[in-house]
Design an enzyme around this catalytic site. Structure first.
Site, PDB file in Angstrom:
ATOM      1  N   ARG A 164       0.828  -1.219   0.000  1.00 40.49           N
ATOM      2  CA  ARG A 164       0.000   0.000   0.000  1.00 40.49           C
ATOM      3  C   ARG A 164       0.865   1.273   0.000  1.00 40.49           C
ATOM      4  O   ARG A 164       0.514   2.277   0.612  1.00 40.49           O
ATOM      5  CB  ARG A 164      -0.920   0.040   1.231  1.00 40.49           C
ATOM      6  CG  ARG A 164      -1.987  -1.008   1.241  1.00 40.49           C
ATOM      7  CD  ARG A 164      -2.988  -0.802   0.100  1.00 40.49           C
ATOM      8  NE  ARG A 164      -4.193  -1.550   0.334  1.00 40.49           N
ATOM      9  CZ  ARG A 164      -4.331  -2.849   0.076  1.00 40.49           C
ATOM     10  NH1 ARG A 164      -3.340  -3.536  -0.455  1.00 40.49           N
ATOM     11  NH2 ARG A 164      -5.473  -3.458   0.329  1.00 40.49           N
ATOM     12  N   SER A 238     -10.433  -0.017   3.790  1.00 43.69           N
ATOM     13  CA  SER A 238      -9.592  -0.230   4.983  1.00 43.69           C
ATOM     14  C   SER A 238      -9.105   1.110   5.499  1.00 43.69           C
ATOM     15  O   SER A 238      -8.456   1.857   4.764  1.00 43.69           O
ATOM     16  CB  SER A 238      -8.366  -1.069   4.634  1.00 43.69           C
ATOM     17  OG  SER A 238      -8.743  -2.295   4.093  1.00 43.69           O
ATOM     18  N   GLU A 334      -4.347   3.945   6.752  1.00 39.38           N
ATOM     19  CA  GLU A 334      -4.127   3.798   5.312  1.00 39.38           C
ATOM     20  C   GLU A 334      -4.727   4.981   4.556  1.00 39.38           C
ATOM     21  O   GLU A 334      -4.246   5.388   3.508  1.00 39.38           O
ATOM     22  CB  GLU A 334      -4.784   2.490   4.837  1.00 39.38           C
ATOM     23  CG  GLU A 334      -4.204   1.986   3.535  1.00 39.38           C
ATOM     24  CD  GLU A 334      -5.236   1.403   2.618  1.00 39.38           C
ATOM     25  OE1 GLU A 334      -5.492   2.017   1.562  1.00 39.38           O
ATOM     26  OE2 GLU A 334      -5.801   0.345   2.946  1.00 39.38           O
TER      27      GLU A 334
HETATM   28  N1  EPU Z   1     -10.620 -10.417  10.378  1.00 42.17           N
HETATM   29  C1  EPU Z   1     -11.256 -10.487  11.602  1.00 42.17           C
HETATM   30  N2  EPU Z   1     -12.160  -9.504  11.931  1.00 42.17           N
HETATM   31  C2  EPU Z   1     -12.427  -8.472  11.094  1.00 42.17           C
HETATM   32  C3  EPU Z   1     -11.774  -8.389   9.857  1.00 42.17           C
HETATM   33  C4  EPU Z   1     -10.865  -9.376   9.515  1.00 42.17           C
HETATM   34  O1  EPU Z   1     -11.023 -11.398  12.384  1.00 42.17           O
HETATM   35  O2  EPU Z   1     -13.263  -7.645  11.465  1.00 42.17           O
HETATM   36  C5  EPU Z   1      -9.707 -11.497   9.997  1.00 42.17           C
HETATM   37  C6  EPU Z   1     -10.335 -12.381   8.918  1.00 42.17           C
HETATM   38  O3  EPU Z   1     -11.099 -13.394   9.472  1.00 42.17           O
HETATM   39  C7  EPU Z   1      -9.132 -12.929   8.192  1.00 42.17           C
HETATM   40  C8  EPU Z   1      -8.127 -11.800   8.302  1.00 42.17           C
HETATM   41  O4  EPU Z   1      -8.550 -10.972   9.377  1.00 42.17           O
HETATM   42  O5  EPU Z   1      -8.608 -14.054   8.858  1.00 42.17           O
HETATM   43  C9  EPU Z   1      -7.998 -11.004   7.017  1.00 42.17           C
HETATM   44  O6  EPU Z   1      -9.245 -10.421   6.688  1.00 42.17           O
HETATM   45  P1  EPU Z   1      -9.664 -10.051   5.179  1.00 42.17           P
HETATM   46  O7  EPU Z   1      -9.445 -11.217   4.299  1.00 42.17           O
HETATM   47  O8  EPU Z   1     -11.011  -9.450   5.208  1.00 42.17           O
HETATM   48  O9  EPU Z   1      -8.590  -9.005   4.708  1.00 42.17           O
HETATM   49  P2  EPU Z   1      -7.894  -7.786   5.453  1.00 42.17           P
HETATM   50  O10 EPU Z   1      -6.483  -8.132   5.694  1.00 42.17           O
HETATM   51  O11 EPU Z   1      -8.695  -7.357   6.620  1.00 42.17           O
HETATM   52  C10 EPU Z   1      -7.023  -6.718   3.221  1.00 42.17           C
HETATM   53  C11 EPU Z   1      -7.035  -5.397   2.531  1.00 42.17           C
HETATM   54  C12 EPU Z   1      -8.388  -5.145   1.862  1.00 42.17           C
HETATM   55  C13 EPU Z   1      -8.624  -6.258   0.873  1.00 42.17           C
HETATM   56  C14 EPU Z   1      -8.599  -7.590   1.629  1.00 42.17           C
HETATM   57  C15 EPU Z   1      -8.752  -8.779   0.708  1.00 42.17           C
HETATM   58  C16 EPU Z   1      -5.483  -4.020   3.783  1.00 42.17           C
HETATM   59  C17 EPU Z   1      -5.315  -2.874   4.711  1.00 42.17           C
HETATM   60  N3  EPU Z   1      -6.729  -4.347   3.476  1.00 42.17           N
HETATM   61  O12 EPU Z   1      -7.959  -6.666   4.301  1.00 42.17           O
HETATM   62  O13 EPU Z   1      -8.278  -3.924   1.151  1.00 42.17           O
HETATM   63  O14 EPU Z   1      -9.869  -6.092   0.210  1.00 42.17           O
HETATM   64  O15 EPU Z   1      -7.316  -7.739   2.299  1.00 42.17           O
HETATM   65  O16 EPU Z   1      -7.560  -9.066   0.050  1.00 42.17           O
HETATM   66  O17 EPU Z   1      -4.487  -4.591   3.337  1.00 42.17           O
HETATM   67  C18 EPU Z   1      -8.682  -1.584   1.169  1.00 42.17           C
HETATM   68  O18 EPU Z   1      -7.466  -1.415   1.038  1.00 42.17           O
HETATM   69  O19 EPU Z   1      -9.474  -0.610   1.222  1.00 42.17           O
HETATM   70  C19 EPU Z   1      -9.228  -2.931   1.289  1.00 42.17           C
HETATM   71  C20 EPU Z   1     -10.508  -3.154   1.532  1.00 42.17           C
END
Ligand code: EPU
Length: 338
Positions: A164, A238, A334
């Site tokens: 990012r 995010s 972010e």
């Molecule tokens: N999780 C939780 N609780 C929550 C959210 C997430 O326990 O409220 C856990 C999920 O269960 C999972 C892990 O955290 O085990 C990762 O969650 P998720 O797959 O939803 O992805 P993320 O790491 O929270 C990132 C990006 C998103 C992108 C998703 C999918 C960042 C900051 N965010 O989120 O990007 O859509 O991966 O690849 O890297 C954005 O940048 O605006 C964005 C939405």
């Protein structure tokens, strides 16, 4: 465009996905290089370049000039039997560009379906989701240097992509206006479904040999189930980055929470999902009047209508402090704060 087309006291509410009601003292739209040159930007003391408005939190009226990038156009620069090199105007809507590429069966960005914002912002923060990042298909970009009025080409190395991150968020912040981005896509797409949720979504859809369209449909379904649609609920995706921490920190957290999800970075570091930390700290779904933490994804802060940018900023500060207190981990935002 002439300097006369600068508007005064422009409301920006419809131009930021948080839906913040703030004004720009002066405002103009640009659709090409001539428009940019006519604005004499080198003289501007307080300038902000707006793209899709999907990664900013506006906390106050902007006391300067806001210019909105509306440079459009998609063209094929080069192609052979395997690949196609496509150039897109920075003001093109990102998702519409993804859909256009999928229709042509050009693979490489289907996992990045439905990400809000414009093409020009995609390299700025090296957008990524579901196992793909823009840097994997990026060739080059063109950018207008504000101080000199020159158009400069940046290749992948010059962009210094990170998670990012790019040079445009760091050393060159505020110095260039990205006008177009060129990508190399594949005519023989390699499907990437290793990201757990995509595979299970495809299974739900009854698909075993997915096309890029089906991968895109799966990504859209996952995003719709977790992430609020800015048209219905103000948000900027995010709000925080996922922190990269030493393995020792992971081990400390695992003593209490064996289930903590994590992704390896290198031998000594892992990335932890900030959404998981925020949920564990008890913030998920918390609502304060007309703003709060999204109920399905704790990484997303939302405006239920009429919230002030300053309120959402304070909420983010409270979350950062709480995560530091509970996990000794420093979260970073972010979203850009203005
Ligand atoms: N999780 C939780 N609780 C929550 C959210 C997430 O326990 O409220 C856990 C999920 O269960 C999972 C892990 O955290 O085990 C990762 O969650 P998720 O797959 O939803 O992805 P993320 O790491 O929270 C990132 C990006 C998103 C992108 C998703 C999918 C960042 C900051 N965010 O989120 O990007 O859509 O991966 O690849 O890297 C954005 O940048 O605006 C964005 C939405």
């Amino acid at each position: 465009m002439t300097i006369n087309s600068i508007k005064n006291e422009q409301n920006l509410a419809s131009m930021n996905t948080f839906g913040m009601q703030v004004t720009a003292k002066r405002f103009a739209v640009f659709r090409n290089l001539a428009d940019i040159s006519a604005l004499n930007l080198a003289q501007e003391e307080n300038l902000f370049v707006l793209g899709g408005g999907s990664n900013i939190l506006l906390t106050k009226n902007f006391d300067g000039l806001v210019i909105k990038n509306e440079i459009t156009g998609i063209s094929v620069e080069k192609e052979d039997s395997e690949t196609v090199t496509v150039k897109a105007g920075a003001g093109e809507n990102w998702h519409e560009f993804v859909v256009y590429c999928i229709k042509n069966n050009w693979g490489g960005i289907e996992n990045l379906s439905l990400i809000p914002g414009n093409v020009g912002a995609s390299p700025m923060q090296n957008i990524g989701a579901y196992g793909m990042e823009i840097k994997d298909v990026f060739v080059s970009l063109e950018a207008y240097e504000i101080a000199t009025g020159k158009l400069v080409v940046f290749d992948k190395k010059a962009c210094e992509f990170g998670y990012r991150e790019s040079v445009f968020k760091r050393a060159l912040k505020g110095k260039y206006i990205i006008t177009s981005v060129t990508f190399q896509l594949s005519k023989k797409p390699v499907i990437k479904t290793s990201y757990g949720a995509i595979q299970s979504e495809l299974e739900k859809m009854g698909v075993s040999q997915p096309t890029i369209k089906e991968v895109s449909d799966a990504v859209i379904a996952i995003r719709r189930s977790k992430l609020p649609d800015p048209k219905e609920l103000g948000n900027a995706g995010s709000f925080f980055k996922n922190p990269v921490v030493a393995r020792a920190v992971l081990q400390r957290i695992e003593e209490e929470h064996t289930e903590v999800p994590h992704y390896p970075i290198d031998g000594n570091h892992v990335k932890l999902p900030a959404g998981w930390l925020i949920e564990k700290a008890g913030w998920k779904g918390k609502r304060f009047d007309n703003y709060g933490v999204h109920q399905h994804q704790a990484l997303v802060l939302v405006n239920y209508g009429g919230a002030k940018g300053q309120e959402i900023l304070s909420l983010s500060e409270a979350i950062i402090q709480d995560i530091f207190k509970k996990f000794d981990i420093q979260l970073e935002r972010e979203v850009n704060i203005l």
